[in-house]
Design a protein around this motif. Structure first.
Motif, PDB file in Angstrom:
ATOM      1  N   PHE A 103       0.558  -1.026   0.414  1.00  0.00           N
ATOM      2  CA  PHE A 103      -0.260   0.058  -0.663  1.00  0.00           C
ATOM      3  C   PHE A 103       0.560   1.100  -0.052  1.00  0.00           C
ATOM      4  CE2 PHE A 103      -2.890  -3.183   1.910  1.00  0.00           C
ATOM      5  CZ  PHE A 103      -3.902  -3.172   1.058  1.00  0.00           C
ATOM      6  N   ASN A 104       1.811   1.216   0.274  1.00  0.00           N
ATOM      7  CA  ASN A 104       3.054   2.606   0.200  1.00  0.00           C
ATOM      8  C   ASN A 104       3.900   2.457  -0.725  1.00  0.00           C
ATOM      9  OD1 ASN A 104       2.057   4.157   3.095  1.00  0.00           O
ATOM     10  ND2 ASN A 104       3.373   2.788   3.833  1.00  0.00           N
ATOM     11  N   TYR A 105       4.005   1.820  -1.551  1.00  0.00           N
ATOM     12  CA  TYR A 105       4.773   1.470  -2.249  1.00  0.00           C
ATOM     13  C   TYR A 105       4.898   0.852  -3.871  1.00  0.00           C
ATOM     14  CZ  TYR A 105       7.154   3.220   2.331  1.00  0.00           C
ATOM     15  OH  TYR A 105       8.179   3.218   3.117  1.00  0.00           O
ATOM     16  N   TRP A 106       4.366  -0.214  -4.195  1.00  0.00           N
ATOM     17  CA  TRP A 106       3.678  -0.735  -5.258  1.00  0.00           C
ATOM     18  C   TRP A 106       1.540  -0.034  -5.838  1.00  0.00           C
ATOM     19  CZ3 TRP A 106       5.765  -4.100  -7.946  1.00  0.00           C
ATOM     20  CH2 TRP A 106       6.842  -4.627  -7.650  1.00  0.00           C
ATOM     21  N   GLU A 107       1.433   0.571  -4.844  1.00  0.00           N
ATOM     22  CA  GLU A 107      -0.442   1.301  -5.270  1.00  0.00           C
ATOM     23  C   GLU A 107       0.666   2.746  -5.760  1.00  0.00           C
ATOM     24  OE1 GLU A 107      -4.031   0.328  -5.634  1.00  0.00           O
ATOM     25  OE2 GLU A 107      -2.375  -1.707  -5.231  1.00  0.00           O
ATOM     26  N   PRO A 108       1.163   3.344  -4.812  1.00  0.00           N
ATOM     27  CA  PRO A 108       1.322   4.210  -5.637  1.00  0.00           C
ATOM     28  C   PRO A 108       2.338   4.170  -6.550  1.00  0.00           C
ATOM     29  CG  PRO A 108       2.366   4.566  -3.306  1.00  0.00           C
ATOM     30  CD  PRO A 108       2.105   2.389  -3.754  1.00  0.00           C
ATOM     31  N   THR A 109       2.736   3.435  -7.340  1.00  0.00           N
ATOM     32  CA  THR A 109       4.065   3.054  -8.995  1.00  0.00           C
ATOM     33  C   THR A 109       2.736   3.198  -9.322  1.00  0.00           C
ATOM     34  OG1 THR A 109       5.517   2.347  -6.941  1.00  0.00           O
ATOM     35  CG2 THR A 109       5.344   2.332  -9.413  1.00  0.00           C
ATOM     36  N   HIS A 110       1.852   2.396  -9.434  1.00  0.00           N
ATOM     37  CA  HIS A 110       0.388   1.671 -10.049  1.00  0.00           C
ATOM     38  C   HIS A 110       0.266   2.637 -10.192  1.00  0.00           C
ATOM     39  CE1 HIS A 110      -3.293   0.198 -11.331  1.00  0.00           C
ATOM     40  NE2 HIS A 110      -2.377  -1.177 -11.700  1.00  0.00           N
ATOM     41  N   TYR A 111      -0.382   3.661  -9.291  1.00  0.00           N
ATOM     42  CA  TYR A 111      -1.009   5.233  -9.892  1.00  0.00           C
ATOM     43  C   TYR A 111      -0.229   5.702 -10.820  1.00  0.00           C
ATOM     44  CZ  TYR A 111      -2.639   9.765  -9.371  1.00  0.00           C
ATOM     45  OH  TYR A 111      -3.062  11.193  -9.239  1.00  0.00           O
ATOM     46  N   MET A 112       1.297   6.073 -10.804  1.00  0.00           N
ATOM     47  CA  MET A 112       2.321   6.750 -11.659  1.00  0.00           C
ATOM     48  C   MET A 112       2.181   5.977 -13.242  1.00  0.00           C
ATOM     49  SD  MET A 112       4.878   7.688  -8.538  1.00  0.00           S
ATOM     50  CE  MET A 112       6.139   8.379  -9.243  1.00  0.00           C
TER      51      MET A 112
END
Length: 633
Positions: A103-112
């Motif tokens: 939730f702190n790294y894979w998800e924001p990267t997915h958003y980017m």
């Protein structure tokens, strides 16, 4: 008379020739004698000159390196290849053990990458604890992979494999530094411990700042170990680890700073520190300003929150007692961790015993050996004093643990052979007794190595057998969604309840219409929510707090779920929650019921057949809503 006169002339000419040859020989003997005497005088003069100190002494190489300079060690290419195999296996099979990674790294990267993903409170512009600069290199890698495939699962594993490639490279460079500073034997042992340890298998491909910090602290130490030390490179690597990765990682390099200052190189430290600060922190601030639309210094924010925040802070999450890291260290490194803990004592005793002379060189050896070990102990003590404890917090020192254990292992056997020499000196050093003792020593060494290998393999297999089900399940779910719901023009709700923390990220949900939803199943913490569709990184999200309070707005009704991922523990009957007339069973895989498996040994380590019988098992599964499936069709 004429014949007699001719004979006398010939004799006189012969005598003149012989006189000339004798004179030339005597001249040659004199000249050769002069040359020999000059050579002897040159040799005497050269013997009188002071000899240059060897590089190992000049640069403070350890005593062990002086004794074992010509020891065999694996070729660097072979070392890299084996590390790469280890890390590729980790990228494929290692499950995500920490929900922060999702939730702190894979998800924001997915958003980017794709314009949607889940946002935690740390990424709210109100708090801004996380830096998008750390995510950016991973997003760039993902974008490059996405040019060749539309399958997001492949992008996920491609990023992981890239992390594994970088991890293998850093470990290989660390190996060369250890070999240069110590010896082939120490380097070989370090290589073996790094290769087989469960800790390196778990940490090497994790998408976490602590893993990123581990990469660059490892590079920093490897540069420090070089002869002569590359202090500038070490300072820059430490700055990258702490500013772009995890600010607390700088503590591990405190001994490096001490080493620089004790050699009167304060100006060198200041110069490289300022260069690193400007060249690394400036881009971080610029990137975060673009994303948050405000001035943010994320490394400072995270230190302030964890150290100086009296109302909220790290105490809200994962509070453990002081034994946590010692238990965790043994699980991830077994006997290697025990050897590492006593390394500073064993190494210093070995050095002081071998270097009996109280010379400045021997004192420098002992001082530098202490400094090389000091970062390991500083980190363990510091992290043990903080109430919030996580397994990933130790990732930073994992390579240091392997090095320290290698030095202990080597020092123990140096001591054994010293005792052996003393013993056989009493019996006149008989050859057959010496050979017998060498065989005993070799047998002990190989036995310990085999024990470490099988203990490590047992732990790795146990982790995958016990907790690997979610990664397999979401892989199957991704295939199911792609196969049956690609052409649907409405949202497909994939729901999780108490197992929300094992979600593997939106990379396993094929498109934007597949939404992760949360069920109200006694979840006692704040859950993430989706980024806003427009300006998601700079818009202040609603219903978020930094106190880990539950936000009811996150919960979703189960009757509107198309799919549900769940597991039953203990006496719970999953069929009561998901009756056959409403829910279709889709996939299930064996999963450990940890709280009802009472054998710590057989739960932590894998023993064929015994572990299965000794532990309690359940099924990690997902169901399909039959009524909503009919509407979809």
């Amino acid at each position: 008379a004429m014949e007699a006169t001719g004979t006398r002339k010939r004799r006189r000419s012969r005598s003149k020739k012989s006189d000339k040859s004798d004179k030339s020989k005597s001249k040659k003997r004199k000249s050769s004698g002069r040359r020999k005497s000059s050579d002897r005088s040159k040799k005497r003069r050269s013997d009188k000159r002071p000899q240059k100190k060897s590089r190992s002494k000049k640069n403070g190489g350890s005593v062990i390196s002086q004794i074992h300079k010509k020891e065999w060690s694996p070729d660097t290419n072979v070392v890299f290849a084996l590390f790469l195999v280890q890390q590729m296996l980790s990228a494929i099979y290692n499950y995500i053990s920490d929900c922060d990674e999702t939730f702190n790294y894979w998800e924001p990267t997915h958003y980017m990458l794709y314009g949607y993903g889940l946002q935690t409170w740390e990424y709210s512009p109100v708090y801004a604890l996380r830096s998008y600069a750390y995510l950016l290199p991973h997003a760039i890698i993902g974008r490059l992979i996405a040019l060749f495939t539309s399958n997001k699962v492949i992008v996920f594993y491609g990023i992981r494999m890239t992390l594994g490639l970088f991890s293998a490279g850093t470990m290989t460079f660390f190996y060369t530094g250890v070999k240069e500073r110590w010896s082939g034997r120490i380097a070989s042992l370090t290589f073996f411990f790094l290769l087989v340890s469960p800790g390196m298998f778990v940490s090497g491909t994790a998408f976490l700042p602590s893993t990123f910090a581990m990469y660059f602290i490892t590079l920093s130490q490897a540069n420090w170990f070089k002869s002569p030390p590359r202090y500038g490179h070490s300072i820059v690597m430490t700055a990258i680890a702490s500013l772009l990765g995890w600010p607390f990682a700088a503590l591990v390099s405190l001994p490096l700073v001490i080493d620089i200052l004790r050699k009167n190189d304060a100006m060198l430290f200041i110069k490289w520190f300022m260069i690193a600060l400007v060249c690394i922190l400036t881009p971080i601030i610029i990137i975060d300003y673009v994303m948050y639309q405000k001035l943010v210094i994320a490394p400072l924010n995270i230190v302030t929150y964890n150290v100086f925040n009296s109302e909220a802070g790290a105490d809200l999450y994962g509070v453990e007692d002081w034994k946590f890291y010692f238990i965790n260290g043994f699980l991830n490194f077994n006997f290697i961790f025990g050897l590492a803990l006593i390394s500073i004592l064993v190494a210093n005793y070995s050095l002081s015993t071998i270097s009996r002379t109280k010379s400045s060189a021997s004192e420098a050896f002992i001082m530098e050996t202490t400094l090389y070990h000091l970062g390991l102990y500083i980190w363990i003590i510091f992290m043990s004093c903080i109430p919030h404890k996580e397994e990933r917090f130790l990732f930073v020192i994992y390579p240091s643990i392997c090095l320290a254990a290698s030095i202990s292992f080597a020092a123990f056997f140096d001591g054994f052979f010293s005792i052996q020499q003393m013993f056989f000196g009493l019996f006149g050093g008989k050859v057959f007794l010496r050979k017998f003792s060498n065989r005993i020593a070799g047998t002990i060494a190989w036995s310990v190595a085999i024990l470490i290998f099988f203990s490590s393999a047992s732990r790795i297999i146990s982790l995958q057998a016990n907790y690997g089900a979610p990664l397999s399940l979401y892989g199957d779910l991704s295939h199911e969604l792609s196969l049956n719901h690609t052409h649907d023009d409405f949202d497909i709700n994939v729901c999780v309840g108490k197992e929300w923390h094992r979600f593997t990220s939106n990379f396993f949900l094929p498109g934007n219409k597949f939404k992760l939803r949360f069920l109200d199943q006694d979840i006692g913490s704040q859950l993430p929510k989706y980024f806003a569709e427009e300006n998601g990184t700079s818009v202040i999200p609603t219903d978020m707090n930094n106190m880990n309070r539950v936000e009811p707005s996150r919960f979703f009704p189960i009757e509107n779920c198309h799919y549900v991922i769940d597991v039953a523990y203990g006496d719970d009957n999953i069929r009561e929650t998901y009756p056959l007339n409403k829910w279709k069973w889709m996939y299930g895989k064996q999963f450990l019921d940890r709280d009802h498996s009472y054998s710590t040994l057989f739960r932590a380590f894998y023993f064929p057949y015994i572990s299965y019988e000794a532990n309690q098992w359940t099924e990690y599964t997902y169901f399909k809503n039959i009524a909503l499936a009919k509407k979809s069709s």
